[in-house]
Scaffold this motif. Structure first.
Motif, mmCIF file in Angstrom:
data_model
loop_
_atom_site.group_PDB
_atom_site.id
_atom_site.type_symbol
_atom_site.label_atom_id
_atom_site.label_comp_id
_atom_site.label_asym_id
_atom_site.label_seq_id
_atom_site.Cartn_x
_atom_site.Cartn_y
_atom_site.Cartn_z
ATOM 1 N N LYS A 187 0.833 -1.198 0.000
ATOM 2 C CA LYS A 187 0.000 0.000 0.000
ATOM 3 C C LYS A 187 0.871 1.253 0.000
ATOM 4 N N LEU A 188 0.526 2.172 -0.892
ATOM 5 C CA LEU A 188 1.196 3.469 -0.959
ATOM 6 C C LEU A 188 0.488 4.443 -0.016
ATOM 7 N N SER A 189 1.002 5.648 0.076
ATOM 8 C CA SER A 189 0.376 6.646 0.948
ATOM 9 C C SER A 189 -1.022 7.008 0.479
ATOM 10 N N ASN A 190 -1.335 6.705 -0.810
ATOM 11 C CA ASN A 190 -2.687 7.002 -1.304
ATOM 12 C C ASN A 190 -3.749 6.135 -0.645
ATOM 13 N N SER A 191 -3.314 5.134 0.154
ATOM 14 C CA SER A 191 -4.259 4.294 0.898
ATOM 15 C C SER A 191 -4.699 4.954 2.199
ATOM 16 N N GLY A 192 -3.949 5.984 2.612
ATOM 17 C CA GLY A 192 -4.264 6.637 3.869
ATOM 18 C C GLY A 192 -3.660 5.954 5.083
ATOM 19 N N MET A 193 -2.945 4.844 4.882
ATOM 20 C CA MET A 193 -2.349 4.109 5.995
ATOM 21 C C MET A 193 -1.004 4.706 6.389
ATOM 22 N N GLU A 194 -0.708 4.704 7.702
ATOM 23 C CA GLU A 194 0.567 5.198 8.187
ATOM 24 C C GLU A 194 1.695 4.324 7.643
ATOM 25 N N GLU A 195 2.861 4.931 7.414
ATOM 26 C CA GLU A 195 3.983 4.212 6.820
ATOM 27 C C GLU A 195 4.383 2.999 7.642
ATOM 28 N N LYS A 196 4.402 3.105 8.951
ATOM 29 C CA LYS A 196 4.849 1.994 9.786
ATOM 30 C C LYS A 196 3.881 0.803 9.737
ATOM 31 N N ARG A 197 2.642 1.063 9.358
ATOM 32 C CA ARG A 197 1.687 -0.030 9.239
ATOM 33 C C ARG A 197 1.763 -0.701 7.876
ATOM 34 N N PHE A 215 5.037 -7.901 -7.081
ATOM 35 C CA PHE A 215 4.591 -6.780 -6.275
ATOM 36 C C PHE A 215 3.665 -5.951 -7.163
ATOM 37 N N LYS A 216 2.420 -5.858 -6.752
ATOM 38 C CA LYS A 216 1.374 -5.274 -7.574
ATOM 39 C C LYS A 216 0.902 -3.977 -6.919
ATOM 40 N N PHE A 217 1.103 -2.842 -7.619
ATOM 41 C CA PHE A 217 0.786 -1.545 -7.059
ATOM 42 C C PHE A 217 -0.419 -0.923 -7.770
ATOM 43 N N VAL A 218 -1.225 -0.219 -6.999
ATOM 44 C CA VAL A 218 -2.330 0.565 -7.541
ATOM 45 C C VAL A 218 -1.843 1.999 -7.719
ATOM 46 N N ILE A 219 -1.911 2.495 -8.949
ATOM 47 C CA ILE A 219 -1.419 3.841 -9.220
ATOM 48 C C ILE A 219 -2.528 4.722 -9.790
ATOM 49 N N SER A 220 -2.542 5.964 -9.337
ATOM 50 C CA SER A 220 -3.507 6.940 -9.840
ATOM 51 C C SER A 220 -2.830 8.146 -10.469
ATOM 52 N N THR A 221 -1.600 8.423 -10.020
ATOM 53 C CA THR A 221 -0.851 9.568 -10.537
ATOM 54 C C THR A 221 0.612 9.160 -10.735
ATOM 55 N N GLU A 222 1.353 10.000 -11.436
ATOM 56 C CA GLU A 222 2.777 9.720 -11.618
ATOM 57 C C GLU A 222 3.532 9.830 -10.298
ATOM 58 N N ASP A 223 3.020 10.642 -9.383
ATOM 59 C CA ASP A 223 3.634 10.736 -8.056
ATOM 60 C C ASP A 223 3.565 9.402 -7.326
ATOM 61 N N ASP A 231 10.004 4.069 -2.046
ATOM 62 C CA ASP A 231 9.737 3.342 -0.802
ATOM 63 C C ASP A 231 9.841 1.829 -0.923
ATOM 64 N N PHE A 232 9.762 1.304 -2.154
ATOM 65 C CA PHE A 232 9.757 -0.151 -2.299
ATOM 66 C C PHE A 232 10.800 -0.661 -3.290
ATOM 67 N N VAL A 233 10.713 -0.261 -4.536
ATOM 68 C CA VAL A 233 11.562 -0.830 -5.578
ATOM 69 C C VAL A 233 13.039 -0.624 -5.267
ATOM 70 N N GLU A 234 13.426 0.610 -4.954
ATOM 71 C CA GLU A 234 14.841 0.917 -4.733
ATOM 72 C C GLU A 234 15.368 0.402 -3.390
ATOM 73 N N PRO A 235 14.689 0.667 -2.263
ATOM 74 C CA PRO A 235 15.253 0.194 -0.983
ATOM 75 C C PRO A 235 15.296 -1.330 -0.853
ATOM 76 N N PHE A 236 14.364 -2.040 -1.507
ATOM 77 C CA PHE A 236 14.354 -3.498 -1.407
ATOM 78 C C PHE A 236 14.961 -4.169 -2.642
ATOM 79 N N ASN A 237 15.395 -3.336 -3.585
ATOM 80 C CA ASN A 237 16.027 -3.852 -4.806
ATOM 81 C C ASN A 237 15.119 -4.860 -5.515
#
Length: 288
Positions: A187-197, A215-223, A231-237
């Protein structure tokens, strides 16, 4: 929740509409409860839980989405939040036989999709593993005593198990070892969930130990895409061949425009761009 039964909110035969298995006939087993509440605050979710006011299959906007703190709300809330009944293990086997799809389930022509809610909650993990053990022993125990047939039985018993998880709970070895595919939807921040959760490194790294994961992401904007990389692709390679993106949509209204956006972004950022086939076919209807 008990390890000797499956807490099932709904189960149905359909076609996988998302991710790398899109188009494959599949039997969905939606388990109850979730550790996240995308698009909703805990207070709002608890209010829904207390009132049990959602119609079966109702799609709505949670308070975080309405307040602009999330761009979407979980579209299966009405299924996992408070619906659900403990089912004996034999229930699923009987369902498959009644629908005349049992043999195709056994040989993997029809995938089993463990979904939710969140099917990696500890009690669910134990129940799924126990179900699989029960299933094999129940159906073939009469052959165990004959050494000449045991190998044949093992070859013929090849179900294909996919699990759909939000990637916040570590999958323990008993379940991990029987899974043929892990479909993780972080879940990205667009889910409204806190990062630690929503970001649990140990759970993400565990998934990447499997031989078949996405890893399947829901995207609405380029941001959203930039956040996905940060937060995911780069830090976890995470290899881009294991990254799938689909548009944030839950109706046919803007299906084509949103799908086109996702595919254009796939060209730009080199991930696998897809859509939600079941929305194209059945719009907002659930369990079809």
């Amino acid at each position: 929740m008990t390890k000797d039964k499956l807490l099932i909110s709904s189960d149905f035969y359909s076609v996988q509409g998302e991710g790398i298995s899109s188009g494959i006939p599949s039997y969905f087993v939606r388990l109850g409860l979730c550790n996240l509440n995308c698009g909703m605050s805990r207070k709002f979710t608890n209010k829904l839980l207390k009132e049990a006011s959602l119609a079966d299959g109702e799609i709505f906007k949670g308070d975080l989405e309405l307040e602009g703190k999330a761009s979407w709300t979980c579209d299966s809330t009405s299924q996992w939040l408070w619906r659900g009944e403990d089912k004996d293990f034999q229930y699923l086997i009987d369902q498959w036989k009644q629908q005349d799809i049992y043999n195709d389930i056994v040989n993997g022509n029809i995938h089993i999709i463990w979904t939710g809610g969140e099917p990696t909650i500890k009690g669910h993990q134990e129940a799924i593993v126990n179900f699989r053990e029960y299933w094999f022993k129940q159906e073939y125990s009469k052959l165990f005593s004959n050494p000449d047939t045991t190998n044949e039985v093992r070859l013929n018993f090849t179900p294909f198990d996919e699990i759909e998880t939000n990637g916040t709970i570590v999958i323990e070895q008993p379940l991990f070892s029987i899974l043929d595919q892990i479909n993780c939807s972080p879940k990205l921040s667009n889910s409204g969930m806190e990062e630690k959760r929503r970001i649990v490194p140990a759970a993400i790294k565990r998934i990447m130990e499997h031989s078949n994961y996405q890893f399947k992401f829901v995207i609405s904007t380029e941001d959203d895409i930039k956040e996905m990389f940060r937060d995911f692709v780069e830090p976890f390679n995470i290899p881009l061949k294991n990254v799938v993106c689909m548009p944030g949509l839950d109706s046919q209204t803007d299906f084509h425009e949103r799908t086109q956006f996702c595919l254009e972004m796939a060209k730009k950022y080199k991930f696998r761009g897809m859509t939600r086939l079941h929305i194209s076919a059945w719009d907002k209807t659930l369990n079809v």
